[in-house]
Scaffold this motif. Sequence first.
Motif, PDB file in Angstrom:
ATOM      1  N   LYS A  20       0.832  -1.210   0.000  1.00 24.91           N
ATOM      2  CA  LYS A  20       0.000   0.000   0.000  1.00 24.91           C
ATOM      3  C   LYS A  20       0.860   1.252   0.000  1.00 24.91           C
ATOM      4  N   TYR A  21       1.951   1.214   0.743  1.00 29.27           N
ATOM      5  CA  TYR A  21       2.846   2.372   0.820  1.00 29.27           C
ATOM      6  C   TYR A  21       3.493   2.648  -0.539  1.00 29.27           C
ATOM      7  N   ILE A  22       3.875   1.593  -1.274  1.00 30.04           N
ATOM      8  CA  ILE A  22       4.477   1.768  -2.599  1.00 30.04           C
ATOM      9  C   ILE A  22       3.473   2.393  -3.562  1.00 30.04           C
ATOM     10  N   VAL A  23       2.230   1.884  -3.560  1.00 28.63           N
ATOM     11  CA  VAL A  23       1.209   2.419  -4.464  1.00 28.63           C
ATOM     12  C   VAL A  23       0.940   3.882  -4.150  1.00 28.63           C
ATOM     13  N   ALA A  24       0.792   4.210  -2.868  1.00 30.79           N
ATOM     14  CA  ALA A  24       0.472   5.593  -2.493  1.00 30.79           C
ATOM     15  C   ALA A  24       1.619   6.544  -2.820  1.00 30.79           C
ATOM     16  N   ARG A  25       2.827   6.128  -2.602  1.00 28.81           N
ATOM     17  CA  ARG A  25       3.955   7.045  -2.801  1.00 28.81           C
ATOM     18  C   ARG A  25       4.287   7.245  -4.270  1.00 28.81           C
ATOM     19  N   THR A  26       4.187   6.201  -5.083  1.00 27.25           N
ATOM     20  CA  THR A  26       4.532   6.341  -6.502  1.00 27.25           C
ATOM     21  C   THR A  26       3.435   7.007  -7.311  1.00 27.25           C
ATOM     22  N   GLN A  27       2.241   7.198  -6.729  1.00 25.29           N
ATOM     23  CA  GLN A  27       1.182   7.897  -7.440  1.00 25.29           C
ATOM     24  C   GLN A  27       1.364   9.401  -7.401  1.00 25.29           C
ATOM     25  N   ARG A  28       2.169   9.903  -6.489  1.00 22.93           N
ATOM     26  CA  ARG A  28       2.395  11.334  -6.407  1.00 22.93           C
ATOM     27  C   ARG A  28       3.230  11.799  -7.602  1.00 22.93           C
ATOM     28  N   ALA A  29       2.988  13.041  -7.981  1.00 25.42           N
ATOM     29  CA  ALA A  29       3.749  13.601  -9.103  1.00 25.42           C
ATOM     30  C   ALA A  29       5.211  13.782  -8.733  1.00 25.42           C
ATOM     31  N   ALA A  30       5.469  14.258  -7.503  1.00 24.72           N
ATOM     32  CA  ALA A  30       6.843  14.471  -7.052  1.00 24.72           C
ATOM     33  C   ALA A  30       7.317  13.355  -6.130  1.00 24.72           C
ATOM     34  N   GLY A  31       6.571  12.240  -6.122  1.00 22.04           N
ATOM     35  CA  GLY A  31       6.922  11.150  -5.228  1.00 22.04           C
ATOM     36  C   GLY A  31       7.960  10.232  -5.825  1.00 22.04           C
ATOM     37  N   GLY A  32       8.003   8.996  -5.336  1.00 22.64           N
ATOM     38  CA  GLY A  32       8.992   8.037  -5.800  1.00 22.64           C
ATOM     39  C   GLY A  32      10.009   7.753  -4.721  1.00 22.64           C
ATOM     40  N   PHE A  33      10.775   6.690  -4.955  1.00 21.51           N
ATOM     41  CA  PHE A  33      11.781   6.244  -3.987  1.00 21.51           C
ATOM     42  C   PHE A  33      13.167   6.600  -4.490  1.00 21.51           C
ATOM     43  N   THR A  34      14.045   6.809  -3.551  1.00 23.47           N
ATOM     44  CA  THR A  34      15.451   6.969  -3.885  1.00 23.47           C
ATOM     45  C   THR A  34      16.134   5.599  -3.862  1.00 23.47           C
ATOM     46  N   HIS A  35      17.354   5.572  -4.339  1.00 26.61           N
ATOM     47  CA  HIS A  35      18.112   4.320  -4.387  1.00 26.61           C
ATOM     48  C   HIS A  35      18.371   3.777  -2.984  1.00 26.61           C
ATOM     49  N   ASP A  36      18.734   4.628  -2.057  1.00 31.92           N
ATOM     50  CA  ASP A  36      19.026   4.181  -0.694  1.00 31.92           C
ATOM     51  C   ASP A  36      17.772   3.684   0.017  1.00 31.92           C
ATOM     52  N   GLU A  37      16.646   4.327  -0.240  1.00 29.44           N
ATOM     53  CA  GLU A  37      15.403   3.892   0.393  1.00 29.44           C
ATOM     54  C   GLU A  37      14.997   2.495  -0.061  1.00 29.44           C
ATOM     55  N   LEU A  38      15.132   2.227  -1.338  1.00 26.36           N
ATOM     56  CA  LEU A  38      14.774   0.894  -1.820  1.00 26.36           C
ATOM     57  C   LEU A  38      15.778  -0.155  -1.364  1.00 26.36           C
ATOM     58  N   LEU A  39      17.028   0.224  -1.166  1.00 25.08           N
ATOM     59  CA  LEU A  39      17.983  -0.726  -0.586  1.00 25.08           C
ATOM     60  C   LEU A  39      17.571  -1.122   0.826  1.00 25.08           C
ATOM     61  N   LYS A  40      17.068  -0.180   1.601  1.00 21.98           N
ATOM     62  CA  LYS A  40      16.589  -0.496   2.949  1.00 21.98           C
ATOM     63  C   LYS A  40      15.359  -1.387   2.901  1.00 21.98           C
ATOM     64  N   VAL A  41      14.466  -1.123   1.941  1.00 18.32           N
ATOM     65  CA  VAL A  41      13.271  -1.967   1.799  1.00 18.32           C
ATOM     66  C   VAL A  41      13.667  -3.400   1.446  1.00 18.32           C
ATOM     67  N   TRP A  42      14.616  -3.544   0.522  1.00 21.66           N
ATOM     68  CA  TRP A  42      15.038  -4.885   0.114  1.00 21.66           C
ATOM     69  C   TRP A  42      15.821  -5.599   1.213  1.00 21.66           C
ATOM     70  N   LYS A  43      16.466  -4.847   2.060  1.00 23.98           N
ATOM     71  CA  LYS A  43      17.134  -5.483   3.207  1.00 23.98           C
ATOM     72  C   LYS A  43      16.101  -6.169   4.097  1.00 23.98           C
ATOM     73  N   GLY A  44      14.977  -5.483   4.342  1.00 23.66           N
ATOM     74  CA  GLY A  44      13.919  -6.097   5.136  1.00 23.66           C
ATOM     75  C   GLY A  44      13.268  -7.269   4.425  1.00 23.66           C
ATOM     76  N   LEU A  45      13.035  -7.150   3.096  1.00 27.40           N
ATOM     77  CA  LEU A  45      12.424  -8.249   2.350  1.00 27.40           C
ATOM     78  C   LEU A  45      13.346  -9.464   2.296  1.00 27.40           C
ATOM     79  N   PHE A  46      14.654  -9.221   2.195  1.00 26.83           N
ATOM     80  CA  PHE A  46      15.603 -10.329   2.168  1.00 26.83           C
ATOM     81  C   PHE A  46      15.512 -11.142   3.458  1.00 26.83           C
ATOM     82  N   TYR A  47      15.476 -10.481   4.594  1.00 29.71           N
ATOM     83  CA  TYR A  47      15.418 -11.208   5.863  1.00 29.71           C
ATOM     84  C   TYR A  47      14.003 -11.665   6.197  1.00 29.71           C
TER      85      TYR A  47
END
Length: 464
Positions: free
Chosen positions: A34-61
């Motif tokens: 839900k957080y991904i859908v809500a954030r990427t729908q914004r015009a000025a939204g989106g994730f940075t490279h470091d933020e997605l690395l942190k997300v994938w760290k949690g998904l990996f574990y």
Amino acid sequence: MVSRVQLPPEIQLAQRLAGNEKVARDRAVRKLRKYIVARTQRAAGGFTHDELLKVWKGLFYCMWMQDKPLLQEELGRTISQLIHAFQTTEAQHLFLQTFWQTMNREWMGLDRLRLDKYYMLMRMVLNESLKALKTHGWDERQIEQLLKLLTTEILHPDSQAPNGVKSHFIEIFLEELTKVGAQELTADQNLKFIDPFCRIAARTKDTLVLHNIVRGVFETIVEQAPFAIEDLMNELDAREEEEEMSEDDGVWESDGSLEGDDCGPDKPSQEPPGQPPKGSVHGDGQAGDDGDSAGAVLQFDYEAVANRLFEMASRPNTPSQNRKRLYKVIRKLQELAEGHFPEDDVPEKACRALQEGRLERKRKKKKRLPKSRSQGKKGTQKEKETDAGEQEVTSASSRTDTWRALSQAHLPVYSQVPEWLSELSRSCRQPLNLPVGKPQRVGAEKGLGPSFELGPQETISLPV
């Protein structure tokens, strides 16, 4: 009183994704979507490279903590489908890039008991990334972006990918591409998909990567060639049948309109022969669709693939061992382009190679064996084999002379020896002795070829 520092949402989600309780981890995965859908729908939204690395760290574990194969498969499917929650192509590619970077970073810390679940996760993420291309109609620009990403993060010699990640990716790439796009991709599009493998195979200095690419990509294409051609012929036949059925339907409709006045309103309408009634499912068509989707094979222009490989392998900076290995693949692809399948000649070639190898070994033994050893008590068996080989070689000319003398002495009888029997003698590499007690005719009764007569109490020795 010291106020607590508010952590960013990505770190909070990563902590919950790596929790001990399965219920908490599943809830965190749903909130992340839900957080991904809500954030990427914004015009000025989106994730940075470091933020997605942190997300994938949690998904990996999160996958690390999950046990039981069925639950691991369900979680892997849920994680891989997160790519479809991103609303832009750039965000999807960044999500994939950080995934492969996370796998490269954490791979060396895996134990052998957890390898299978991450092999499965890599396969599922690759499958969903190809499905994302499919939803956009296999756009060329997006295909190039994805292939550039995969080459940079996995295949390139300067990438940080371990051998385990590289080998598994090369092994599963064609399999997943076949599952997703075998029914839609053309030969030109498939050539674009394997182009990175052509470039890496020509320039890599890693023999393991070269072997995996040749075996997992190019030799797989060669092995699947008969099935690809069969699939193409079935598709052409299906199109012809559809055209014939459409013509038959047109003729039937015209006939039915003429006969419609004769049929009363209470009479059931007749169906054309060979057609199922309306509203029913055509059994053959349904089964055919399932069979095609299950056994579909990627189509390739073998000549174009061979030309592309030759272009890369013939460059001056290509290592010699790479060039030698790729030239063998190119010859196979050129034979396929000409319509020759290497499988047809394998038994005969193998038999000939075996026979030639035996004779070659005998000659080498005869050359290398010293006289003193051949005269000793040891190695008597080798001495017998060597003597037999010498007798074979020295008696070849004498057998030929004997045959010529026999054929001249009994010209009406022996000049009719069929060619197939002489060919049999040469293929066996041994003289054929045919003892005969009375005149007889050989070959005609058994249907082996034209008959010929043998003289009484004679022995024919066909030379090799």
